[in-house]
Design an enzyme around this catalytic site. Sequence first.
Site, mmCIF file in Angstrom:
data_model
loop_
_atom_site.group_PDB
_atom_site.id
_atom_site.type_symbol
_atom_site.label_atom_id
_atom_site.label_comp_id
_atom_site.label_asym_id
_atom_site.label_seq_id
_atom_site.Cartn_x
_atom_site.Cartn_y
_atom_site.Cartn_z
ATOM 1 C CE LYS A 266 -3.221 2.609 2.995
ATOM 2 N NZ LYS A 266 -4.080 2.586 4.203
ATOM 3 C CE LYS A 278 -6.510 8.531 8.332
ATOM 4 N NZ LYS A 278 -7.250 7.450 9.003
ATOM 5 C CG ASP A 289 -1.868 5.134 5.089
ATOM 6 O OD1 ASP A 289 -1.749 4.067 5.721
ATOM 7 O OD2 ASP A 289 -2.951 5.517 4.593
ATOM 8 C CG ASP A 348 -9.883 7.466 6.875
ATOM 9 O OD1 ASP A 348 -8.809 7.419 6.239
ATOM 10 O OD2 ASP A 348 -9.948 7.645 8.107
ATOM 11 N NE ARG A 352 -10.896 -1.210 3.860
ATOM 12 C CZ ARG A 352 -11.477 -1.447 5.026
ATOM 13 N NH1 ARG A 352 -12.683 -2.004 5.077
ATOM 14 N NH2 ARG A 352 -10.862 -1.159 6.161
HETATM 15 N N1 BES Z 1 -4.252 4.345 7.052
HETATM 16 C C1 BES Z 1 -5.415 4.085 7.815
HETATM 17 C C2 BES Z 1 -5.195 3.042 8.898
HETATM 18 C C3 BES Z 1 -4.398 3.492 10.080
HETATM 19 C C4 BES Z 1 -5.014 4.161 11.111
HETATM 20 C C5 BES Z 1 -3.086 3.162 10.196
HETATM 21 C C6 BES Z 1 -4.293 4.535 12.223
HETATM 22 C C7 BES Z 1 -2.371 3.532 11.299
HETATM 23 C C8 BES Z 1 -2.974 4.212 12.322
HETATM 24 C C9 BES Z 1 -6.526 3.570 6.907
HETATM 25 O O1 BES Z 1 -6.536 4.076 5.643
HETATM 26 C C10 BES Z 1 -7.812 3.952 7.549
HETATM 27 O O2 BES Z 1 -8.060 5.120 7.639
HETATM 28 N N2 BES Z 1 -8.593 2.969 7.977
HETATM 29 C C11 BES Z 1 -9.826 3.223 8.625
HETATM 30 C C12 BES Z 1 -10.816 2.193 8.142
HETATM 31 C C13 BES Z 1 -12.222 2.456 8.594
HETATM 32 C C14 BES Z 1 -12.747 3.710 7.943
HETATM 33 C C15 BES Z 1 -13.065 1.263 8.246
HETATM 34 C C16 BES Z 1 -9.619 3.101 10.122
HETATM 35 O O3 BES Z 1 -8.871 2.231 10.566
HETATM 36 O O4 BES Z 1 -10.155 3.931 10.844
HETATM 37 ZN ZN ZN Z 2 -4.734 4.720 4.895
HETATM 38 MN MN MN Z 3 -7.598 5.929 5.540
#
Ligand code: BES
Ligand code: ZN
Ligand code: MN
Length: 497
Positions: A266, A278, A289, A348, A352
Amino acid sequence: MEFSIKSGSPEKVRCSCIVVGVFEARTLSMPARKLDKSAGSYLAGILRQGDMEGKAGTTQLLHGTPGIAAERVLLVGLGKEGDFGEQAYRDAVATTVKALKNTGSKDVLITLSDLSIAGRNAAWKVRQGVLAIHDALYRADRLKSKRDNDKPSLGAISFLVAGKDAKSAAAALAQGEAIAQGMNLTRELGNLPANICTPTYLAQQAQKLAKAFKLKCTVLERAGMEKLGMGSLLSVARGSHQPPQFIVLQYQGGKAKAKPIVLVGKGVTFDTGGISLKPGAEMDEMKYDMSGAASVLGTFHALAAMKLPLNVVGLIPATENMPGGAATRPGDIVTSMSGQTIEILNTDAEGRLILCDALTYAERFEPDCVVDVATLTGACVIALGAVASGLMANDDALAHSLLEAGQTSGDRAWQLPLWEDYQEMLKSNFADIPNISGSRAAGTITGACFLARFTKKYRWAHLDIAGTAWRSGKDKGSTGRPVPLLAHFLLKRARKL
Ligand code: BES
Ligand code: ZN
Ligand code: MN
């Protein structure tokens, strides 16, 4: 840093410092005891006087030890003898270099590699030793006008191993060096801010790597991705002024027809969340990321430097995730390269969305297996913290070999289930699949379940490195994980472990 292997009598080695371990309760370790014979029990005397208790993390530097050719002896605490094992060994090596960094020691002989650790041979100790040393010496000071590492004193480190193990230890030394360099590349990229480390920058780094190691590298631009129908990946890039890049790296070290292992990383160079923005606190961390992408590049560095007899493909979908007038809105429906339509309920959950098109692209290589690496879910940080990466797979043997590689390298992963029951949580009223489930429960697994819809044609595993790719807090920064895990996985595949 120059590394080497030494066998024979350590007391006769002329060097700036010889490093020996001391267990708690003031007992000399086996290699230390041998050395102390030549020193006429001088070391035992020091312990008796109470200057060194043997607690883990402590050191004592001695000058002019009788009967020993080295200028100095560094006593390193190993903790309780009964507790001594893999992690205590790595810690002792790290303590050693931190203690010697700002002394006059230039060339050092480490005898800790001659300690016995259940189930681990000399090669393991040397490989892990090299990794621990690089890790301890790494500084994230590339963008500081005054660098922290101005006075590198340590120039050469050798490991003491028994003569019969010298050959395998020398091979392990080279492996350790290759993996450490790969990790350093991953860390440097992870630590770079998003105004420098853009998708284009990642593509340039891949090309640089390809040039250095004679790999094949092709980069698809937006038009190329449109042609392939990568509507899901492109939907993430819409909000950004930075053009997305799809990087394809190919290493051909194996037989021409051998099926490749495909690594997918990724590469979100900054994740604002997009329109599903966010919160502000710690948003700076979202520059990491792209750690999955960086670990694929780092693993390629290690793999190529080790010249492993394997065929490996690296796929990196790289983009920013930004809000903007052209950005994808919650509720938008896009068509992925697989043909499946996706309802983007939360912009967010973008990782995926870029990975699924890369996973479909992977099919054209008729892979032996595919491993994707991604900072995919905050839920994984909640579940496993910074200790283990989350592992999910559609193939038990593949999962097992990744878990073992994590265990051997100390870069551990822990498996979560990918049962069909969880697939029930991904239902959309309007498209084939939503990009998030309706509930926050099992967030790491439902993220993987989404990916699983695109990996039906091959053996596949997913590593969620959201918690392990970087450290938060005071010493925040990229860790270089899971390069050791992936490198050990490949070493084993190449029958070099
Ligand atoms: N890059 C983030 C995941 C992440 C969050 C990595 C905090 C490290 C620390 C990912 O793209 C994301 O935002 N995921 C969301 C998914 C949710 C919206 C289902 C998450 O984990 O909040
Ligand atoms: Zn992310
Ligand atoms: Mn995200």
